[in-house]
Design an enzyme around this catalytic site. Structure first.
Site, PDB file in Angstrom:
ATOM      1  CD  GLU A   7      30.627  29.215  34.662  1.00  0.00           C
ATOM      2  OE1 GLU A   7      30.982  30.129  33.901  1.00  0.00           O
ATOM      3  OE2 GLU A   7      31.368  28.799  35.581  1.00  0.00           O
ATOM      4  CG  ASP A  34      29.869  24.291  38.585  1.00  0.00           C
ATOM      5  OD1 ASP A  34      29.104  25.248  38.345  1.00  0.00           O
ATOM      6  OD2 ASP A  34      30.750  23.917  37.780  1.00  0.00           O
TER       7      ASP A  34
HETATM    8  C1  LIG Z   1      37.318  48.889  32.019  1.00  0.00           C
HETATM    9  C2  LIG Z   1      38.240  48.109  32.887  1.00  0.00           C
HETATM   10  C3  LIG Z   1      37.779  46.733  33.102  1.00  0.00           C
HETATM   11  C4  LIG Z   1      38.759  45.902  33.826  1.00  0.00           C
HETATM   12  C5  LIG Z   1      38.374  44.500  33.729  1.00  0.00           C
HETATM   13  C6  LIG Z   1      38.224  43.876  35.034  1.00  0.00           C
HETATM   14  C7  LIG Z   1      37.239  42.806  35.002  1.00  0.00           C
HETATM   15  C8  LIG Z   1      36.678  42.519  36.337  1.00  0.00           C
HETATM   16  C9  LIG Z   1      35.489  41.665  36.227  1.00  0.00           C
HETATM   17  C10 LIG Z   1      35.183  40.998  37.499  1.00  0.00           C
HETATM   18  C11 LIG Z   1      34.143  39.950  37.392  1.00  0.00           C
HETATM   19  C12 LIG Z   1      34.713  38.656  37.034  1.00  0.00           C
HETATM   20  C13 LIG Z   1      33.650  37.618  36.916  1.00  0.00           C
HETATM   21  C14 LIG Z   1      34.265  36.395  36.469  1.00  0.00           C
HETATM   22  C15 LIG Z   1      33.269  35.362  36.115  1.00  0.00           C
HETATM   23  C16 LIG Z   1      34.013  34.107  35.975  1.00  0.00           C
HETATM   24  C17 LIG Z   1      33.225  32.996  35.417  1.00  0.00           C
HETATM   25  C18 LIG Z   1      34.127  31.812  35.198  1.00  0.00           C
HETATM   26  O1  LIG Z   1      34.987  31.557  35.985  1.00  0.00           O
HETATM   27  N1  LIG Z   1      33.949  31.069  34.109  1.00  0.00           N
HETATM   28  C19 LIG Z   1      34.832  30.026  33.696  1.00  0.00           C
HETATM   29  C20 LIG Z   1      34.097  29.165  32.677  1.00  0.00           C
HETATM   30  C21 LIG Z   1      34.977  28.188  31.975  1.00  0.00           C
HETATM   31  C22 LIG Z   1      35.469  28.507  30.738  1.00  0.00           C
HETATM   32  C23 LIG Z   1      36.287  27.614  30.082  1.00  0.00           C
HETATM   33  C24 LIG Z   1      36.596  26.413  30.674  1.00  0.00           C
HETATM   34  C25 LIG Z   1      36.065  26.088  31.884  1.00  0.00           C
HETATM   35  C26 LIG Z   1      35.243  27.000  32.549  1.00  0.00           C
HETATM   36  C27 LIG Z   1      36.033  30.653  33.018  1.00  0.00           C
HETATM   37  O2  LIG Z   1      37.142  30.149  33.217  1.00  0.00           O
HETATM   38  O3  LIG Z   1      35.893  31.615  32.263  1.00  0.00           O
HETATM   39 ZN   LIG Z   2      31.277  31.594  37.543  1.00  0.00          ZN
HETATM   40 ZN   LIG Z   3      34.543  30.521  37.804  1.00  0.00          ZN
END
Ligand SMILES: CCCCCCCCCCCCCCCCCC(=O)N[C@@H](Cc1ccccc1)C(=O)O
Ligand SMILES: [Zn+2]
Ligand SMILES: [Zn+2]
Length: 515
Positions: free
Chosen positions: A201, A137
């Site tokens: 998710e 999703d």
């Molecule tokens: C040492 C320096 C580090 C700098 C940090 C930078 C971070 C970069 C990371 C990049 C990857 C990001 C991956 C993101 C995954 C996102 C997953 C997601 O969107 N999950 C939702 C789930 C959710 C939570 C709560 C309510 C509804 C949905 C989210 O919003 O977290």
């Molecule tokens: Zn995700």
């Molecule tokens: Zn996401």
């Protein structure tokens, strides 16, 4: 008398200089002499099958992802999903990955109506299985502001544009693609593994991933490790580090979403009360924004990230990072300047929704807002809620908790951690340009938290090189993946599956006491 005073001053000065010199010696010693040796492990076995793609494979790999992006599997809210698209996605993967769906040793189950669980049976039942997790999703996308429509999967300048290209159809389709390629080459798996593809998710994962986890738990499954999205190979995120570094999440932050509301008598706007519901709520929200949650640098795994990467920094940052015992106050101040690094060191506060008012000349009867907090690994939701109440300090503001969960426990990161060694080996194979592999924090949330009872080894990592600009595209405009980056992701998964077939980790190299 004057001579005695001069002598005392000189002795004091010598004492101070001596202390400064001693400190400098410790700082230099730690930076240049006591650096952890990153020596390689000795792996006798290389993956059996190389990842050579024909022009046809390349086209097929790209088109499989593009086709998936075109299916509008949007999660709008917990009770509003595009279920037609979710079902279509199920039919689509059946069509695109025939080898996966016809292999006798792969069991496919649909869970919670739209999620998928694949049980891939290896030939050696003695080996503890692992799990690869992803979701199909996506969050909604506005039509405006994109260089190509968000569900067109248009290819431009070597990139595929579309919602889900990084979050997270690249993983869902990439895992199945890697397995499809291995099966077509008759690779016989030794270690069993599970593939979970959730369908909700983006709205907490209660009907998809949670149900998959419950089912596996009921079957008595234990996992050697689980890999989900949540971090990446970071390029240009950290000032002073030039080469891309793989930061693998060993925990994810907790979350707390609160609804704030203020109710007041409506009336004629010509004779307004001193404060309206909107003004009261705006004041409370402003106090939350102006008083960020405490800086917790040093209390969670963020310090381990910097320690691991210390030798990657250019001078003089390398001196600073190897001596955080001395410089952590400065470092923590620097980290809080950028949103992505600020998120590593504190519970963040994001006002995400605000609704109020009916008409220009009516005193608003109510004002409502939603605030989303992501909890630092060293705090608990309960503690954060107390800080919120104290900061708002206004009984007229009603606080309702909508959803909450504490941060995940911290997964192992050492020479015995099977998953970590497999990731490290696979990264060395597939991304030779990656100079370091470090543990980190996932600043967002993933479906993996539902699997905490099945393993203590949950890792968050997407094998994609991302730049700060790419990070803004996730949930934002112009989400995209480079065709080359996606091929590398599939290669990583293809080699990871083969590397995981090793029976036992090789003995650590004499010099490599640290990863
Ligand atoms: C040492 C320096 C580090 C700098 C940090 C930078 C971070 C970069 C990371 C990049 C990857 C990001 C991956 C993101 C995954 C996102 C997953 C997601 O969107 N999950 C939702 C789930 C959710 C939570 C709560 C309510 C509804 C949905 C989210 O919003 O977290
Ligand atoms: Zn995700
Ligand atoms: Zn996401």
């Amino acid at each position: 008398m004057a001579g005695r005073l001069r002598g005392a001053a000189l002795a004091g000065c010598l004492g101070l200089c001596g202390t400064a010199l001693a400190l400098l010696a410790v700082v230099l010693l730690r930076a240049y002499v006591l650096r952890p040796a990153p020596g390689p492990r000795v792996w006798g076995r290389r993956p059996e099958l190389g990842f050579e793609l024909s022009a046809r494979d390349r086209r097929e790999l790209k088109e499989a992802l593009r086709g998936a992006i075109k299916i509008q599997t949007v999660s709008f809210s917990p009770d509003d999903q595009n279920t037609t698209a979710l079902a279509e996605f199920g039919n689509y993967i059946k069509k695109v990955f025939p080898a996966v769906f016809s292999a006798k040793f792969i069991q496919h189950e649909i869970i919670g109506e739209y999620s998928h669980l694949f049980t891939v049976q290896g030939s050696d039942p003695q080996l503890t299985p692992y799990m690869l997790l992803a979701h199909m999703d996506v969050v909604p996308a506005s039509q405006e502001g994109w260089v190509a429509p968000p569900f067109s999967a248009e290819e431009r300048g070597g990139f595929i544009y579309g919602r889900g290209t990084m979050d997270n159809k690249n993983s869902a389709i990439g895992i199945l693609q890697a397995l499809e390629f291995l099966l077509r080459k008759d690779y016989r798996l030794r270690r069993s593994f599970y593939i979970g593809i959730g369908h909700d998710e983006e709205i907490y994962g209660h009907k998809g991933a949670r149900k998959i986890a419950d089912l596996l738990e009921a079957r008595g499954v234990k996992l050697s490790f689980l890999l989900d999205e949540g971090s990446a190979i970071l390029d240009g995120f950290i000032k002073g580090i030039k080469a891309p570094v793989a930061v693998i999440g060993i925990t994810e932050k907790g979350a707390l979403t609160v609804k704030l509301s203020v109710e007041k008598e409506p009336g004629h706007s010509s004779a307004p009360p001193k404060e309206t519901s909107i003004g009261i709520l705006a004041g409370a929200l402003s106090r939350l924004e102006q008083n960020p949650m405490p800086n917790m640098f040093g209390h969670g795994p963020e310090i381990r990230t910097l320690e691991h990467l210390a030798s990657e920094f250019t001078f003089p940052l390398n001196l600073i990072m190897t001596n955080l015992w001395l410089f952590s106050p400065i470092v923590s101040r620097i980290l809080q300047q950028m949103p992505s690094t600020n998120a590593l060191i504190r519970t963040t506060t994001a006002i995400t929704m605000f609704n109020a008012g009916i008409k220009t000349n009516i005193i608003p009867p109510s004002a409502k807002a939603t605030v989303n907090f992501r909890i630092h690994p060293s705090q608990k939701a309960e503690e954060v809620l107390e800080i919120i109440k104290t900061t708002i300090a206004d009984d007229r503001v009603k606080i309702d908790v909508q959803e909450t969960f504490d941060p995940n426990p911290i997964s192992p990161w050492d020479n015995q951690a099977f998953g970590v060694q497999i990731f490290r080996r696979t990264l060395l194979d597939v991304f030779p340009e990656v100079s370091s592999v470090a543990p980190g924090i996932c600043i967002a949330n993933t479906d993996s938290r539902h699997f905490a009872k099945l393993t203590d080894a949950i890792y968050l990592f997407n094998p994609l090189i991302i730049k700060p600009d790419d990070f803004l595209r996730i949930h934002g405009l112009n989400e995209r993946i480079s065709v080359e980056g996606y091929e590398k992701q599939v290669e990583f998964l293809y080699q990871l599956i083969q590397n995981s077939d090793i029976k036992k980790l090789p003995e650590p190299h004499a010099n490599s006491h640290e990863l």
